[in-house]
Design an enzyme around this catalytic site. Sequence first.
Site, mmCIF file in Angstrom:
data_model
loop_
_atom_site.group_PDB
_atom_site.id
_atom_site.type_symbol
_atom_site.label_atom_id
_atom_site.label_comp_id
_atom_site.label_asym_id
_atom_site.label_seq_id
_atom_site.Cartn_x
_atom_site.Cartn_y
_atom_site.Cartn_z
ATOM 1 C CD1 TRP A 44 46.506 34.527 44.355
ATOM 2 C CD2 TRP A 44 44.374 35.060 44.725
ATOM 3 N NE1 TRP A 44 46.420 35.891 44.396
ATOM 4 C CE2 TRP A 44 45.129 36.254 44.622
ATOM 5 C CE3 TRP A 44 43.007 35.148 44.953
ATOM 6 C CZ2 TRP A 44 44.557 37.520 44.742
ATOM 7 C CZ3 TRP A 44 42.436 36.413 45.068
ATOM 8 C CH2 TRP A 44 43.211 37.578 44.957
ATOM 9 C CG ASP A 45 47.086 34.892 39.781
ATOM 10 O OD1 ASP A 45 47.235 34.803 41.000
ATOM 11 O OD2 ASP A 45 47.879 35.458 39.019
ATOM 12 C CD GLU A 68 50.785 39.693 46.517
ATOM 13 O OE1 GLU A 68 51.532 40.413 45.834
ATOM 14 O OE2 GLU A 68 50.553 38.507 46.248
ATOM 15 C CE LYS A 85 51.594 43.935 44.258
ATOM 16 N NZ LYS A 85 52.303 42.657 44.478
ATOM 17 C CD GLN A 86 47.013 42.040 44.876
ATOM 18 O OE1 GLN A 86 48.056 42.232 45.469
ATOM 19 N NE2 GLN A 86 46.884 41.103 43.963
#
Lengths: 797, 797
Positions: free
Chosen positions: A361-362, A488, A592-593
């Site tokens: 998906w990046d 995640e 995480k992000q």
Amino acid sequence: MIQHPCFTIEDWNIHEKELHLDVLAQTESIFALSNGHLGLRGNLDEGEPFGLPGTYLNSFYEQRPLPYAETGYGDPKSGQTVINVTNGKIMRLLVDDEPFDVRYGRVQRHERALDLRNGVLRRTVCWTSPVGRTVNISSVRLVSFTQRAVAAISYEVEPLDAPVRVVVQSELVANETIPDMGKDPRGGAVLPSSLECEEHQAEGTSGLLIHHTRVSGLRVGAAMDHRIEGPSETVVESQHTPDVVRIVITAPLQPGQRLRVVKFLAYGWSSQRSRPAIHDQVMAALSLARFTGWEGLLANQRAYLDMFWGHGDVEIEGDPQIQQAVRFALFHILQAGCRGEQRPIPAKGLTGPGYDGHTFWDTETFVLPAMTLTFPHAAADALRWRHSILDQARARARLLGLRGAAFPWRTIHGEESSGYWPASTAAFHMNADIAYAVTQYIGATEDRAFEQEVGLELLVETARLWHSLGYQNADGSFRIDGVTGPDEYSALVDNNVYTNLMAQHNLSTAAETARRYPEVARVLGVDAAEIEGWQKAAERMFIPYDQRLGVTPQDDTFTEHEVWDFTTTTPEQYPLFRNFPYYDLYRKQVVKQADLILAMHLRGDAFTPEQKARNFAYYEPLTVRDSSLSAATQAVIAAEVGQLELAYDYLSEATFMDLYDLEHNVRDGIHIASLAGAWTALVMGFGGARIQGGALSFAPRLPEQIKRLAFQVVFQSRCLRIEVTAQEVSYRLLSGSPLRVRHYGNELSLTITGAVTRPIPPIQAGLRPTQPPGRAPVARSSPTNKRRRHRGDPILF
Amino acid sequence: MIQHPCFTIEDWNIHEKELHLDVLAQTESIFALSNGHLGLRGNLDEGEPFGLPGTYLNSFYEQRPLPYAETGYGDPKSGQTVINVTNGKIMRLLVDDEPFDVRYGRVQRHERALDLRNGVLRRTVCWTSPVGRTVNISSVRLVSFTQRAVAAISYEVEPLDAPVRVVVQSELVANETIPDMGKDPRGGAVLPSSLECEEHQAEGTSGLLIHHTRVSGLRVGAAMDHRIEGPSETVVESQHTPDVVRIVITAPLQPGQRLRVVKFLAYGWSSQRSRPAIHDQVMAALSLARFTGWEGLLANQRAYLDMFWGHGDVEIEGDPQIQQAVRFALFHILQAGCRGEQRPIPAKGLTGPGYDGHTFWDTETFVLPAMTLTFPHAAADALRWRHSILDQARARARLLGLRGAAFPWRTIHGEESSGYWPASTAAFHMNADIAYAVTQYIGATEDRAFEQEVGLELLVETARLWHSLGYQNADGSFRIDGVTGPDEYSALVDNNVYTNLMAQHNLSTAAETARRYPEVARVLGVDAAEIEGWQKAAERMFIPYDQRLGVTPQDDTFTEHEVWDFTTTTPEQYPLFRNFPYYDLYRKQVVKQADLILAMHLRGDAFTPEQKARNFAYYEPLTVRDSSLSAATQAVIAAEVGQLELAYDYLSEATFMDLYDLEHNVRDGIHIASLAGAWTALVMGFGGARIQGGALSFAPRLPEQIKRLAFQVVFQSRCLRIEVTAQEVSYRLLSGSPLRVRHYGNELSLTITGAVTRPIPPIQAGLRPTQPPGRAPVARSSPTNKRRRHRGDPILF
């Protein structure tokens, strides 16, 4: 992490002044050349020493079984892994019986430079052999932007102090031995030599190898030819075996005399074409390379880049290191996508085997925004590739019991290749991310052909997915349960806000676009009832809110969970997923992000400024940034809520990620998404640029360290230049018909007749939010420091 | 599923009147003999045809790597798999050049019977060879309950119509070829021949093989000797190779003459003892077997079973098929555990390689209750095994960042062997299940030595786990987030009620027991503050409740989720996990197996009768029983809430699970837990028996079809007999000092002087709850039907 003062700060070069073998693999990624179709790692010409040899063709992969200790229904049985194809970079050199090898003799000088203006990798070496012969060696390497099958190398040797006999062995090598990638799951799988030879030949100055993969059945051809300039005694021989073709050039050289070899390389591959067809294809590409010639290839490369920088450059005054790094970033983004031509853009581009060469998906979420506003044709190509794998995505949706299309979390060829479903299959947001990229591209380009041929079907099939994935509960809310959002360190949650907001956007834009193209929609089987269903689901989308804390929870129950014990977590325990089990990460408040923060970026319309500030303050102390996909988003929102110094620190982290190997895995390839984040942090963060409903808006604001930020964007067939200083911003239309944009919500009309300048309104920011202990971005306190050190390390770049 | 009318209904036999090769593997499991240490599948004497050859020694395993497509921290790298050891069952027969093989010639008669009173497997065959010679063959096989290393076979051949020459080849065979187990994850892994020979010998009538496993490094010895009765011309020869030892007995037989061979088998294994030590160990066991002799082994077997049935029999009037099946069940439970002696009790006992021979929470939750009240020493042994693996469980807890002990979800040797953590590591309830079994055992036996040596440490280490796993939130509740309860169609949920109630019990009994044994507790490092912490956590344990629906949700958000679409799910799509992805099962209201219902059984004190009835009515329509671990629990609660007909149907399902292969995987071994469920459904369901706070209580109530239910239980060194009819129940103490029990909450005093009889109070039950379409248990409408058919099939047993 790169510990040496590797690179000097130059505007248009990544210039390495000396060779450090301990970071060879990292520099091979940084110095990789690619055009999105063909990629060459920055391996030394002579092949050894190497960190990781690498030559890649976009979508050329081998299949491998995906093993499970306990298999579940729907687990993919096999995965795809990018493989190292025939290496055409190798130019071995013998100087009077001594092979040129930087590990022997004495390296008097060794410089490499990635030339961002000219699109070449230069190398100059002065080497004294163990027996005392000193030679100058220089090479220039390019992967052509204008002839996508072609690479070329100009290689020169010149003795300095005494006559020497030199032998240059120019090779094509298949099935190179690849070192083990270690146990980091982010590395790729290493497959044993997987190419079987079908044809090998050499004659005169040229040679060719054709191989195929054993399981995936793809065929690859590589051919080379040479232009040789040397003394009249120069002799050329050739050899060929199934895995090696060698052109051997032998010449006696006096000091002052040079041997120069220009090597033309051509590659071709296919899953369908025959051996003779591949043979002819690469020989034709090689003919064209010879026809263009070395000087021609160089000129075309420069012209291509002049055009690119003319549209996409970002200028920064006040921080030359950021200036350099953002250009490095833009160059690699260009390399990753410019000639992909309906192939995926892998997370590492074509610079290394990391993540198995998969696309995630990046690409849609982090890379395409930069491409959409700088070289939009590449964004269209990447999305056309998504469209081309719709059949696989539809089949996957069926297997999962869903309608529409479920795009793979990671893939090369279109089939799901992930073996850990809670962080892949369950991360359905990736479908809305694709839809979002579609609407952003259409908004930025008004490409109606794309919209009808590609865009609408992508929107329709993803909207169908959401409609079947969610459900309307007793009180009328549309819920999406049991999915994994961007973060995640949470999984299988109910009503992840990012997912729900992105799905809402997906559903409503699908409905809106289908209404605008009723004929196309009808062909896709869309009727009024279905459109109505999407619209209703979008309207009733459930977005949880935590009244007690006054913040938006990342999902239904996130804020009820225990907060991760950051105080007892040591610096060595990051990234957490390498040192703690997922069960524990999932059930606690640790991010995480960027997840909710990313929702505030992409769906900023769904939050008030006050909510944004409160939410940002809540999530900052929980976000550990164990992913390279976080800092840029945090920079954007930090800038939006007025935390400009923090935004600047995050910008630095995103921008230096690869150049200084902050994540310790640049050896596997550079992080295209993080590099794109450098652009995003500048243009969408400090520039405040957004595309919403087909219109461009800006809300620029600079941190103290940046004196002036200027950037160009391509928008709806126009080119705009925006220049920001501390006090004001000037908007200038460089080409195209008049355009309305928004400056802090107020509409401006731009014409090519002159710039429009507006003051920047003040903002009242709260206290700077804190991060988990040791996880704050390095404060970039002094812009004169030359390099970036370890995150948390007090010595700054 | 067994489609044939295989078994005739007899009180004390499982009697097969004819051989059906298509269900050979199933009958091999059903006819398996074991003593908990040594297990022999019911393979035909002559070795072929077979469904699955099997000879097992408890805890004798091989290690194998556990592969992952994407590894996470804490994933076990290797697993353990039970292996088929040296097969000593084989008695091949040659009749005048024709090998006896039921696939050739003509089988005139073939009967097998598992004799539950005598503990032997009998077989009688009348076979006419392809060339027309007819012989009677009979065998009796036993695995000794009294000499745990020993098995024996009495084998006879007799010609009927003409003289024949017969050869009996009695063998020990290692490394048999095992057929592939298919793709069902519930089957075990098939390892290639994994035994390496260390010694092989044969002399006279005896022979021996010693092998070791390649990776786990275990050593196994098997030896045999024979007593031969035949005509004087009988000749005995022997042969031996590394994997086969063969004693060959050749005899000419006239009609009326017989050849009889009694084969004694002895097994031994060790992870530490040397080859000579193992050699001597098995030879000594063999000597003892010869010393006891065939008749002695038979007599001891009978005496052992007389004692067992005297304590543990269950009598049923009104349903002879259930009567037979429950005795079959009890016999297999006895076989699984009676001589385990501090080894685990695998889910399939020693009857097959299913689930890799692993033990799960099934043992503590479903098997030990029956053992605790019938042969409690086996329950103690199983829990002593748990105690023996505390070191591994403590190490696992450390790895998971927890205190105390985290027992493995599946194991043989103590290390976690599960490769899918959401349904294993996250299923922490198994630790409370062990603690619960400890307190039940102690309550039923008052075994204070066990309590101090084993029980307290198990309670303490599991309490420590819970205390570190849960957390006290802002409002003071103790929450346990991100775990998986018994229902494997939900995972990683917050506050699974079963888990929280069992953890609560674990914490409070640990506190209570530690207070009673302060000295022992001190040695375990327990101080007053720690006890206080457990007590507080127990008191503040959060138990969610859904006010809107008026039911207890299985976990925090279960009742908010979409209900599974049962209407479009076809019968072929069950079990759902084989046809739907976990992501979808997890996020919807669909229950694989009793979860909240099991909580209402084991923690009945935490619910009012009204709550039980409401909850049962809510969960029945959601429960698909895709696990064999569900029907018995549903039977217990159905009986408790007065749904007696439904309870009867569930009882039938649990009871017939293996005898009629309802789950289609009896080929891999029988389901010990489901068989124990037959006892549970009768004694705890219709008998209403519970152990609470060291006291025994009953609340019996019969369905119409059962005219009389009588059962015995062993409790606190006493034996009780309970007889229930439609109107009344009589309690009789058969041995031991006076005892107080409860009958529907009222205390009774029992002495050996006479029975106490009480009427059964009426109950007002609501409407019979419904199950998902097609998932209702078969209505056992007519008790005269001879066999059980497919669940949902209108033709009944």
